[in-house]
Design a protein around this motif. Sequence first.
Motif, PDB file in Angstrom:
ATOM      1  N   UNK A  52      18.867  -4.905  -5.674  1.00 40.50           N
ATOM      2  CA  UNK A  52      17.994  -3.780  -5.972  1.00 40.50           C
ATOM      3  C   UNK A  52      18.610  -2.964  -7.092  1.00 40.50           C
ATOM      4  N   UNK A  53      17.773  -2.449  -7.969  1.00 40.65           N
ATOM      5  CA  UNK A  53      18.221  -1.548  -9.017  1.00 40.65           C
ATOM      6  C   UNK A  53      17.912  -0.123  -8.586  1.00 40.65           C
ATOM      7  N   UNK A  54      18.924   0.712  -8.539  1.00 40.42           N
ATOM      8  CA  UNK A  54      18.756   2.084  -8.076  1.00 40.42           C
ATOM      9  C   UNK A  54      19.197   3.052  -9.161  1.00 40.42           C
ATOM     10  N   UNK A  55      18.827   4.305  -9.011  1.00 46.13           N
ATOM     11  CA  UNK A  55      19.259   5.354  -9.936  1.00 46.13           C
ATOM     12  C   UNK A  55      20.354   6.159  -9.247  1.00 46.13           C
ATOM     13  N   UNK A  56      21.594   5.915  -9.658  1.00 42.64           N
ATOM     14  CA  UNK A  56      22.736   6.626  -9.083  1.00 42.64           C
ATOM     15  C   UNK A  56      22.801   8.012  -9.715  1.00 42.64           C
ATOM     16  N   UNK A  57      22.966   9.075  -8.916  1.00 48.97           N
ATOM     17  CA  UNK A  57      22.936  10.427  -9.484  1.00 48.97           C
ATOM     18  C   UNK A  57      24.059  10.720 -10.469  1.00 48.97           C
ATOM     19  N   UNK A  59      26.145   7.885 -11.963  1.00 45.03           N
ATOM     20  CA  UNK A  59      26.444   6.731 -12.807  1.00 45.03           C
ATOM     21  C   UNK A  59      25.220   6.161 -13.507  1.00 45.03           C
ATOM     22  N   UNK A  60      24.031   6.708 -13.237  1.00 43.23           N
ATOM     23  CA  UNK A  60      22.821   6.192 -13.856  1.00 43.23           C
ATOM     24  C   UNK A  60      22.347   4.914 -13.184  1.00 43.23           C
ATOM     25  N   UNK A  61      21.700   4.017 -13.924  1.00 41.46           N
ATOM     26  CA  UNK A  61      21.197   2.784 -13.315  1.00 41.46           C
ATOM     27  C   UNK A  61      22.326   1.922 -12.752  1.00 41.46           C
ATOM     28  N   UNK A  62      22.132   1.451 -11.537  1.00 39.71           N
ATOM     29  CA  UNK A  62      23.120   0.602 -10.859  1.00 39.71           C
ATOM     30  C   UNK A  62      22.363  -0.530 -10.176  1.00 39.71           C
ATOM     31  N   UNK A  63      22.854  -1.748 -10.306  1.00 38.35           N
ATOM     32  CA  UNK A  63      22.295  -2.885  -9.571  1.00 38.35           C
ATOM     33  C   UNK A  63      23.199  -3.186  -8.383  1.00 38.35           C
ATOM     34  N   UNK A  64      22.605  -3.224  -7.192  1.00 37.47           N
ATOM     35  CA  UNK A  64      23.330  -3.509  -5.950  1.00 37.47           C
ATOM     36  C   UNK A  64      22.966  -4.913  -5.484  1.00 37.47           C
ATOM     37  N   UNK A  65      23.978  -5.729  -5.224  1.00 38.49           N
ATOM     38  CA  UNK A  65      23.793  -7.110  -4.780  1.00 38.49           C
ATOM     39  C   UNK A  65      24.193  -7.253  -3.314  1.00 38.49           C
ATOM     40  N   UNK A  66      23.449  -8.055  -2.585  1.00 37.67           N
ATOM     41  CA  UNK A  66      23.837  -8.476  -1.239  1.00 37.67           C
ATOM     42  C   UNK A  66      24.219  -9.941  -1.325  1.00 37.67           C
TER      43      UNK A  66
END
Length: 203
Positions: A52-57, A59-66
């Motif tokens: 999922x691509x999230x908006x970190x408050x 660090x900005x855009x972050x992609x999280x992998x499982x």
Amino acid sequence: MIVFVSGCTDGTDDTDGKGRSSSSAKETPSPVSFPSSPPDSAKCPGKVLDHRDIKHPNLGPVRVFLVRRSGSQMPSGCIAAVTGRGHVLEPIGVDVYENELRFADPASDTTRNTFVLYNPGRYDGVLVLVPDKDGFEDVDWAGPEEHYSGGRLAYYYARLSGPGEDGRYAIVKSENSCDPTCAEGTTSNVTLHWNGHAYVPAA
């Protein structure tokens, strides 16, 4: 008749003072290009189950992998993340049965926390990724490799409720009295809400 046209302008200057068109300086940045799998430096080799691509408050855009780790590596699951600038965040290990590791839907709520559902072999759990200045707060498992016990931000034998009208998830945590035995014990539920620092029962 020959007409020479020079200096035709609407009164605005198209250059940045160095002869370059200012329109290029005003172009929106190109979208972040994330890798399709975690970099080797994430130390999460294996099968990518989802991302999922999230908006970190911070660090900005972050992609999280499982990730389901390959072979017999422990813990068997891994959560890896990389920023839009290519910085790899500290991975989070989690025990899972087979491929029982997935994002909530939606993955994040209005708290900006991100929720991962896991099952180490019996009951489901909820793991919360709480953003901090460097990435995500330490889940703080109850004991080494003891993911059945949960942790400060990992709730074993739990499920998500919501998001509610406030756009937030609540966590419904189940507990067994194990009296006289766990097989014969009484199960009770407590609903936990985010107070800005932790998930706690309603006052």
